[in-house]
Motif scaffolding. Structure first.
Motif, mmCIF file in Angstrom:
data_model
loop_
_atom_site.group_PDB
_atom_site.id
_atom_site.type_symbol
_atom_site.label_atom_id
_atom_site.label_comp_id
_atom_site.label_asym_id
_atom_site.label_seq_id
_atom_site.Cartn_x
_atom_site.Cartn_y
_atom_site.Cartn_z
ATOM 1 N N PRO A 77 32.761 -11.363 73.791
ATOM 2 C CA PRO A 77 32.974 -12.798 73.593
ATOM 3 C C PRO A 77 32.393 -13.624 74.744
ATOM 4 O O PRO A 77 32.463 -13.216 75.910
ATOM 5 C CB PRO A 77 34.500 -12.915 73.525
ATOM 6 N N GLU A 78 31.793 -14.741 74.377
ATOM 7 C CA GLU A 78 31.192 -15.716 75.295
ATOM 8 C C GLU A 78 29.792 -15.326 75.756
ATOM 9 O O GLU A 78 29.099 -16.141 76.361
ATOM 10 C CB GLU A 78 32.082 -16.005 76.506
ATOM 11 N N GLN A 79 29.354 -14.095 75.509
ATOM 12 C CA GLN A 79 27.975 -13.750 75.846
ATOM 13 C C GLN A 79 27.052 -14.229 74.735
ATOM 14 O O GLN A 79 27.441 -14.296 73.576
ATOM 15 C CB GLN A 79 27.833 -12.245 76.071
ATOM 16 N N ARG A 80 25.807 -14.576 75.105
ATOM 17 C CA ARG A 80 24.844 -15.088 74.147
ATOM 18 C C ARG A 80 23.751 -14.054 73.910
ATOM 19 O O ARG A 80 23.263 -13.419 74.839
ATOM 20 C CB ARG A 80 24.184 -16.380 74.648
ATOM 21 N N ILE A 81 23.376 -13.901 72.651
ATOM 22 C CA ILE A 81 22.315 -12.972 72.265
ATOM 23 C C ILE A 81 21.245 -13.768 71.520
ATOM 24 O O ILE A 81 21.538 -14.453 70.533
ATOM 25 C CB ILE A 81 22.862 -11.843 71.380
ATOM 26 N N ALA A 82 20.015 -13.701 72.006
ATOM 27 C CA ALA A 82 18.913 -14.417 71.359
ATOM 28 C C ALA A 82 18.517 -13.697 70.072
ATOM 29 O O ALA A 82 18.383 -12.473 70.048
ATOM 30 C CB ALA A 82 17.714 -14.511 72.299
ATOM 31 N N VAL A 83 18.331 -14.484 69.012
ATOM 32 C CA VAL A 83 17.851 -13.952 67.736
ATOM 33 C C VAL A 83 16.453 -14.520 67.530
ATOM 34 O O VAL A 83 16.282 -15.717 67.283
ATOM 35 C CB VAL A 83 18.785 -14.345 66.581
ATOM 36 N N PHE A 84 15.458 -13.648 67.655
ATOM 37 C CA PHE A 84 14.056 -14.067 67.625
ATOM 38 C C PHE A 84 13.404 -13.445 66.392
ATOM 39 O O PHE A 84 12.681 -12.465 66.457
ATOM 40 C CB PHE A 84 13.365 -13.610 68.914
ATOM 41 N N LEU A 85 13.712 -14.036 65.247
ATOM 42 C CA LEU A 85 13.272 -13.482 63.970
ATOM 43 C C LEU A 85 12.922 -14.611 63.004
ATOM 44 O O LEU A 85 13.495 -15.700 63.060
ATOM 45 C CB LEU A 85 14.384 -12.631 63.337
ATOM 46 N N GLY A 124 19.673 -20.760 77.325
ATOM 47 C CA GLY A 124 20.803 -20.106 76.680
ATOM 48 C C GLY A 124 21.436 -19.027 77.530
ATOM 49 O O GLY A 124 22.495 -18.500 77.182
ATOM 50 N N ASP A 125 20.778 -18.686 78.640
ATOM 51 C CA ASP A 125 21.280 -17.650 79.550
ATOM 52 C C ASP A 125 21.573 -16.360 78.776
ATOM 53 O O ASP A 125 22.632 -15.749 78.923
ATOM 54 C CB ASP A 125 22.541 -18.145 80.272
ATOM 55 N N CYS A 126 20.597 -15.974 77.949
ATOM 56 C CA CYS A 126 20.745 -14.769 77.129
ATOM 57 C C CYS A 126 20.340 -13.531 77.929
ATOM 58 O O CYS A 126 19.411 -13.583 78.736
ATOM 59 C CB CYS A 126 19.879 -14.870 75.876
ATOM 60 N N ARG A 127 21.045 -12.443 77.682
ATOM 61 C CA ARG A 127 20.710 -11.171 78.328
ATOM 62 C C ARG A 127 19.973 -10.227 77.384
ATOM 63 O O ARG A 127 19.286 -9.315 77.830
ATOM 64 C CB ARG A 127 21.981 -10.487 78.825
ATOM 65 N N VAL A 128 20.184 -10.414 76.090
ATOM 66 C CA VAL A 128 19.636 -9.517 75.078
ATOM 67 C C VAL A 128 18.926 -10.355 74.025
ATOM 68 O O VAL A 128 19.353 -11.469 73.710
ATOM 69 C CB VAL A 128 20.761 -8.687 74.413
ATOM 70 N N VAL A 129 17.829 -9.834 73.478
ATOM 71 C CA VAL A 129 17.154 -10.473 72.363
ATOM 72 C C VAL A 129 16.977 -9.451 71.250
ATOM 73 O O VAL A 129 16.570 -8.312 71.495
ATOM 74 C CB VAL A 129 15.787 -11.058 72.773
ATOM 75 N N VAL A 130 17.308 -9.850 70.030
ATOM 76 C CA VAL A 130 17.083 -9.003 68.866
ATOM 77 C C VAL A 130 15.811 -9.491 68.190
ATOM 78 O O VAL A 130 15.691 -10.667 67.826
ATOM 79 C CB VAL A 130 18.263 -9.067 67.875
ATOM 80 N N THR A 131 14.845 -8.598 68.022
ATOM 81 C CA THR A 131 13.549 -8.981 67.469
ATOM 82 C C THR A 131 12.883 -7.745 66.869
ATOM 83 O O THR A 131 13.543 -6.735 66.622
ATOM 84 C CB THR A 131 12.686 -9.640 68.560
ATOM 85 N N THR A 132 11.594 -7.835 66.642
ATOM 86 C CA THR A 132 10.820 -6.704 66.129
ATOM 87 C C THR A 132 9.667 -6.415 67.073
ATOM 88 O O THR A 132 9.318 -7.244 67.928
ATOM 89 C CB THR A 132 10.260 -7.008 64.735
ATOM 90 N N THR A 133 9.059 -5.262 66.904
ATOM 91 C CA THR A 133 7.918 -4.889 67.749
ATOM 92 C C THR A 133 6.801 -5.920 67.637
ATOM 93 O O THR A 133 6.174 -6.289 68.634
ATOM 94 C CB THR A 133 7.401 -3.499 67.346
ATOM 95 N N ALA A 134 6.543 -6.403 66.425
ATOM 96 C CA ALA A 134 5.453 -7.353 66.211
ATOM 97 C C ALA A 134 5.691 -8.682 66.919
ATOM 98 O O ALA A 134 4.741 -9.340 67.351
ATOM 99 C CB ALA A 134 5.263 -7.581 64.709
ATOM 100 N N LEU A 135 6.968 -9.094 67.056
ATOM 101 C CA LEU A 135 7.277 -10.395 67.653
ATOM 102 C C LEU A 135 7.567 -10.322 69.147
ATOM 103 O O LEU A 135 7.591 -11.351 69.821
ATOM 104 C CB LEU A 135 8.493 -11.014 66.949
#
Length: 616
Positions: A77-85, A124-135
């Motif tokens: 909770p309270e952590q931010r995760i970047a969604v790059f999709l 956003g002070d994100c530590r993790v990003v969810v994405t794909t190899t292409a992006l």
């Protein structure tokens, strides 16, 4: 009428929701409601994208699997995760997975310029990003740990829930909007108001098993959350489409028909250029993101439910909605959603019905504030003197009046914020970016009506510092720094900025038409208008639509200030003139006069040849 009646509420009780194990109903969260829906309709299609389908059960399993991966990386909770999709089933899986992990998601559009992508990830002070190899190569932020959806780990197939432990007060997402200081504002939205939003909207959208909801909004805009939640918490199917298939006009109309969409929400600019007929499955149309005009109601309300919604990112997407509109209806902001309160105030004083004041919004939907901007938060999110202790009101900056028949009517803005094509824009952010250009000494951004009619244009007025201020160069400069909706359609160079007697920029003096519509030009080479070749026809249509006199064969439609809505109008005019089908992708893939004109000639020859082979 008593002054107390200028405050209106639809009730402050929390809507009923399936509870978590061992917890009262009030603590249910969006992803918990989704899981409850999965138990009711496990085999129904939850997400559809072309030939790809995810049932509720498979979507639940996939999002659980990803949530466990995120938990291993420290999602809490309270952590931010970047969604790059981009729009995709994977994006829906990811949003659910982030919520299940207990963390909050920060959507970042891969189509944004690199500088903007980096800024949002860092803000956003994100530590993790969810994405794909292409992006992955487009989000160059060394501090981010990537989770690649096309590179799963070996132990992701274990059963069991992800173990998230978020509470209603915890963050659900941080979405960035335009900022008046030149810095985008991240709006920190907790879970509490989102459950209220979804449960209020589901019946209005007529959502449920068999319903088909179009996911129209970009994931970087909060309207996308409503589409996702309304579909997935009701048993409906969330329908995704390629970006080209969502372009306003004939493409969007074809998508609505082909996907058998039953409910859609779009800005008024989109509804204006899209035909409403030939859509037998469409039951609900919601206007959001801008003023609803009578012509839109006339076009879209016949035989279906037409609603007008109003809201801000700072108040969990939507705060008011109208009853169904019909031709002749008075168009207002409607009434508050359940659990939402509205106040029309002038200096903190409640105003009488019919009197103009600033609109304040209270209730569970009010966001926590602006991410990492405490002074701005304190200015816009103020104590609620009319509600329970500890409650807050959001100062919208919108001027409104409370009507005697129980609604709220929008009047205007108290500041310079504008909406263009459904996007909320702070001119100050665009001005700040322009002032970083070496050739610009002063910059003021305004809106003006387009000379060919329709939606307003964003106009940049600049005073040169040194060198030339070529519009194409300035547009290219901004394109490296700002998303497309923040780039002005027109750039005007001034010798000096007009000022008032008090020394401030005289915005009134900058108002008025940007260009007079160009005078009618005789057809080139003495040809009658109906015999123009492809390039000549394109030039004439662009001259009128874009209000640009000098257009060369290699000029690009979008570099000349065209946008997606004007592209739809352009193609419609070409179709009308030629009497043949002209796909919008023809302009998107060949946006210069030469490319588009030559393709029109090819289409004309092909159509004529087919007619010769099959006369009559």
């Amino acid at each position: 009428m008593e002054r107390a009646e200028t405050t209106m509420t639809a009730g402050t009780e929390r809507p009923p929701a399936p509870p978590r194990a061992g917890a009262p109903a009030a603590l249910a969260l969006v992803h918990e409601l989704f899981r409850a829906q999965c138990r009711r309709t496990p085999d129904a299609v939850a997400v559809e994208h072309g030939e790809r389908h995810l049932t509720y059960d498979r979507l639940d399993i996939a999002s659980d699997r990803l949530a466990r991966r995120l938990r291993k990386l420290g999602a809490r909770p309270e952590q931010r995760i970047a969604v790059f999709l981009d729009r995709s089933p994977e994006a829906i899986v990811t949003i659910l997975a982030v919520l299940k992990s207990g963390a909050a998601y920060v959507p970042i559009d891969p189509g944004y310029p690199a500088a903007r992508i980096r800024l949002l990830a860092e803000e956003g002070d994100c530590r993790v990003v969810v994405t794909t190899t292409a992006l992955l190569g487009r989000i160059d932020v060394p501090s981010l740990t990537p989770v690649l959806l096309d590179a799963p780990t070996a132990d992701d197939d274990r059963e069991g829930g992800p173990g998230g432990d978020a509470e209603p007060s915890n963050l659900a997402y941080v979405i960035f909007t335009s900022g008046s200081t030149g810095r985008p504002k991240g709006v920190a939205v907790p879970h509490a108001g989102l459950v209220q939003l979804a449960l209020d909207q589901i019946p209005r959208w007529k959502a449920g098993p068999g319903a088909r909801i179009l996911q129209f909004a970009s994931l970087s805009f909060d309207a996308s959350f409503t589409e996702i939640a309304v579909a997935l918490l009701s048993g409906a199917t969330l329908c995704l489409a390629a970006r080209d298939d969502l372009m306003p006009g004939a493409e969007l109309q074809d998508t609505l028909r082909r996907l058998r969409i039953t409910a859609v929400k779009t800005p008024p600019a989109v509804l204006t250029v899209t035909e409403a007929d030939g859509l037998p499955d469409l039951e609900v149309v919601i206007n959001g993101g801008g003023a609803c005009r009578p012509a839109i109601v006339e076009r879209w309300s016949a035989g279906r439910t037409m609603l007008n919604a109003y809201g801000t990112t700072e108040c969990s997407v939507c705060s008011t909605i109208t009853a169904p509109l019909t031709l002749g209806s008075r168009i207002t902001l409607g009434e508050p959603l359940r659990g939402t309160t509205l106040h029309v105030l002038d200096g903190g004083r409640r105003v009488d019905a019919g009197e103009v004041g600033e609109l304040y919004i209270g209730g569970a939907g009010v966001a926590r504030g602006y991410w990492r901007q405490p002074s701005l938060t304190a200015d816009r999110f103020v104590p609620d003197p009319y509600g329970p202790p500890g409650g807050r009101l959001y100062r919208t900056g919108d001027l409104a009046r409370y009507t005697a028949d129980g609604g709220f009517e929008y009047v205007g803005r108290i500041d310079d914020q504008v909406k263009v094509r459904g996007f909320r824009i702070e001119p100050g952010e665009v001005e700040a970016a322009l002032l970083t250009a070496p050739s610009v000494r002063e910059a003021v951004v305004t809106t003006r009506p387009h000379p060919a009619g329709g939606e307003d244009q964003l106009v940049a007025h600049v005073v040169r510092d040194r060198g030339a201020t070529d519009p194409l160069e300035l547009r290219s400069f901004l394109a490296d720094r700002l998303p497309g909706h923040l780039i002005p359609s027109v750039f005007l160079t001034l010798d000096r900025m007009p000022v008032t007697a008090h020394g401030k920029v005289d915005r009134a003096a900058l108002a008025g038409p940007v260009h007079e519509p160009p005078p009618a030009q005789p057809p080139p080479h003495g040809k009658p208008a109906g015999r123009l070749d492809g390039r000549e026809l394109v030039t004439e249509v662009w001259r009128e639509l874009l209000a640009v006199e000098e257009i060369g064969p290699h000029d690009d439609f979008f570099h000349l200030g065209g946008d997606s809505l004007q592209a739809a109008v352009c193609v419609a005019r070409l179709r009308e003139h030629l009497g043949i089908p002209v796909p919008l992708r023809t302009l998107l893939r060949g946006p210069t006069v030469a490319e588009l004109g030559d393709e029109l000639e090819r289409l004309r020859r092909t159509t004529n040849a087919a007619a010769d082979r099959h006369p009559g």
